[in-house]
Design an enzyme around this catalytic site. Sequence first.
Site, PDB file in Angstrom:
ATOM      1  N   SER A  30      25.321   5.799 -17.690  1.00  0.00           N
ATOM      2  CA  SER A  30      25.339   5.063 -16.304  1.00  0.00           C
ATOM      3  C   SER A  30      25.930   3.659 -16.656  1.00  0.00           C
ATOM      4  CB  SER A  30      23.975   4.760 -15.904  1.00  0.00           C
ATOM      5  OG  SER A  30      24.083   4.059 -14.684  1.00  0.00           O
TER       6      SER A  30
ATOM      7  N   LYS B 153      28.719   7.848 -14.638  1.00  0.00           N
ATOM      8  CA  LYS B 153      28.280   7.201 -13.431  1.00  0.00           C
ATOM      9  C   LYS B 153      28.549   5.857 -13.600  1.00  0.00           C
ATOM     10  CE  LYS B 153      23.654   6.232 -11.906  1.00  0.00           C
ATOM     11  NZ  LYS B 153      22.390   6.885 -11.715  1.00  0.00           N
TER      12      LYS B 153
ATOM     13  N   LYS C 240      27.992   2.209 -11.313  1.00  0.00           N
ATOM     14  CA  LYS C 240      27.377   1.391 -10.092  1.00  0.00           C
ATOM     15  C   LYS C 240      28.437   0.952  -9.195  1.00  0.00           C
ATOM     16  CE  LYS C 240      23.060   2.112 -11.630  1.00  0.00           C
ATOM     17  NZ  LYS C 240      21.881   2.875 -10.790  1.00  0.00           N
TER      18      LYS C 240
ATOM     19  N   ASP D 171      26.945   5.483  -8.065  1.00  0.00           N
ATOM     20  CA  ASP D 171      25.469   5.154  -7.557  1.00  0.00           C
ATOM     21  C   ASP D 171      25.473   3.882  -6.908  1.00  0.00           C
ATOM     22  OD1 ASP D 171      22.742   5.153  -7.102  1.00  0.00           O
ATOM     23  OD2 ASP D 171      22.358   5.216  -9.406  1.00  0.00           O
TER      24      ASP D 171
ATOM     25  N   GLU E   4      25.454   8.672  -5.111  1.00  0.00           N
ATOM     26  CA  GLU E   4      24.028   8.766  -5.323  1.00  0.00           C
ATOM     27  C   GLU E   4      23.526   7.517  -4.507  1.00  0.00           C
ATOM     28  OE1 GLU E   4      22.977   8.439  -9.202  1.00  0.00           O
ATOM     29  OE2 GLU E   4      20.871   7.904  -8.736  1.00  0.00           O
TER      30      GLU E   4
ATOM     31  N   ASP F 156      18.205   9.416  -4.774  1.00  0.00           N
ATOM     32  CA  ASP F 156      17.475   9.150  -5.717  1.00  0.00           C
ATOM     33  C   ASP F 156      16.076   8.477  -5.073  1.00  0.00           C
ATOM     34  OD1 ASP F 156      16.279   7.521  -8.017  1.00  0.00           O
ATOM     35  OD2 ASP F 156      18.195   6.615  -8.509  1.00  0.00           O
TER      36      ASP F 156
ATOM     37  N   LYS G  36      13.729  11.713 -11.072  1.00  0.00           N
ATOM     38  CA  LYS G  36      13.153  10.763 -12.144  1.00  0.00           C
ATOM     39  C   LYS G  36      11.657  10.834 -12.196  1.00  0.00           C
ATOM     40  CE  LYS G  36      16.584   7.206 -11.461  1.00  0.00           C
ATOM     41  NZ  LYS G  36      16.775   5.836 -11.021  1.00  0.00           N
TER      42      LYS G  36
ATOM     43  N   GLY H 161      17.314   8.259 -15.039  1.00  0.00           N
ATOM     44  CA  GLY H 161      16.769   7.659 -16.217  1.00  0.00           C
ATOM     45  C   GLY H 161      16.402   6.229 -15.547  1.00  0.00           C
TER      46      GLY H 161
HETATM   47  O1  OSB Z   1      19.525   4.211  -9.883  1.00  0.00           O
HETATM   48  O2  OSB Z   1      19.583   5.648 -11.473  1.00  0.00           O
HETATM   49  C1  OSB Z   1      19.263   4.450 -11.014  1.00  0.00           C
HETATM   50  C2  OSB Z   1      18.739   2.234 -14.192  1.00  0.00           C
HETATM   51  C3  OSB Z   1      17.337   1.518 -13.552  1.00  0.00           C
HETATM   52  C4  OSB Z   1      17.319   1.819 -12.093  1.00  0.00           C
HETATM   53  C5  OSB Z   1      18.032   2.639 -11.406  1.00  0.00           C
HETATM   54  C6  OSB Z   1      18.786   3.302 -11.951  1.00  0.00           C
HETATM   55  C7  OSB Z   1      19.093   3.263 -13.378  1.00  0.00           C
HETATM   56  C8  OSB Z   1      19.974   3.840 -14.120  1.00  0.00           C
HETATM   57  C9  OSB Z   1      20.057   4.152 -15.450  1.00  0.00           C
HETATM   58  O3  OSB Z   1      21.206   4.326 -13.422  1.00  0.00           O
HETATM   59  C10 OSB Z   1      20.315   5.320 -16.026  1.00  0.00           C
HETATM   60  C11 OSB Z   1      19.761   5.307 -17.595  1.00  0.00           C
HETATM   61  O4  OSB Z   1      18.437   5.455 -17.784  1.00  0.00           O
HETATM   62  O5  OSB Z   1      20.555   5.352 -18.424  1.00  0.00           O
HETATM   63 MG    MG Z   2      20.381   5.835  -8.923  1.00  0.00          MG
END
Ligand code: OSB
Ligand code: MG
Length: 384
Positions: free
Chosen positions: A146, A172, A174, A199, A224, A249, A273, A301
């Site tokens: 991510s 992925k 953001k 995401d 996402e 999510d 998660k 995660g």
């Molecule tokens: O939205 O998936 C998410 C990390 C912190 C809060 C929200 C998210 C995330 C990640 C990290 O995308 C994924 C990882 O732990 O590598």
């Molecule tokens: Mg997410």
Amino acid sequence: MQAITVQAINLYPIAMPLVEPLRTSFGVEANKHAVIVELITAEGVTGWGEASVAAEPGYSGETVGTAYHLLKHYLAPLLVGKTLTDPRQARSILQVVRDNKHARHALDGAVWDAFAKANHMRLVDLFSHYLPEGHRSTERAVVGVSIGIQPSVEATLAIIRKRVQQGYKRIKLKIQPGWDVELARGVRAEFPDVMLMLDANSAYTLADADHLAELDEFNLLMIEQPLRHDDIYEHSQLQARMKTPICLDESIKSADDLRLALQVGGIKILNLKPARVGGFAECLDIYRVCVENNVPLWIGGMLETGIGRAANVALASLPGVTLPCDISATDRYFTEDLTEPPFVLNADSTLTVPSGYGIGVEVHRERVEKATAQWYACNYYPIG
Ligand code: OSB
Ligand code: MG
């Protein structure tokens, strides 16, 4: 199954530097924060859990302060002195405290770890014990990485090059308004075939539907959580207006939420998660709903320490998890984790499930104590 009796619970608020801060649509996390739970049984077994909360509200309304407070004064006292004959009892005992899933997950996870260790089992084999026949670990979790919001498309491309080079087969990114279509276009120009997803962490509204539909041309694996963190209905309306599959999510906090989303048509794919749903009994219920309804499933995660990560890898190795997970190798997060050995990426973009009992990794208590000292040295706010 050998029962466990909970004798003592210790709590460790922690702060650890992250190798690469993660900027999302709700803010930037430069440090990893959490409340670590150590659960000691009368039989002399120690289980570990993690409330993967941030110092400030963001992804969730929970924080280190709220999780620590509830764990100390309400959740831990519910468990101390109790004898559990089944790890799923943790869910029923802890659910008298409403919401606060991250805090509940930390204690629940510690119970599952201790229960597995007391029964000389790996955590994943304990999961299988409560799943239908045949749902045994594949021994590895297929994973991706991510990547946070960067100052430019070029800066994003540089990180993607590095991650692809390291062997991550799913990327992925953001996104947020103003950082979406042109980003996807730029990435696709250099990486036409990489498994790519976005995401939004709830940064859009239904009024953005036409704009979001422009993403359809980029052959994305999914988008996402584009809309509100607690919405299901409008996601179903958005899905009717775009081809890219929508993955939820934030909105799915229980198996019931998932059933509702399937009824409404608000979901094509689920990011599960453990931290978000309050524990592993709920995870297994959600897993079963996905298997029964052929819902593509992957494990998300929260930048967990090795404690949460080991449990996530175990869950992610089950055969009903059908898409690459947000669980990267240890060196993507920390130079020194709380646990040993580190998770290392295999050539086929997988992480291997540890072979030891419980979560299967060794927790280095002096590192937990050091990270707790760092929490207090940061002076965020008083907790108690
Ligand atoms: O939205 O998936 C998410 C990390 C912190 C809060 C929200 C998210 C995330 C990640 C990290 O995308 C994924 C990882 O732990 O590598
Ligand atoms: Mg997410």
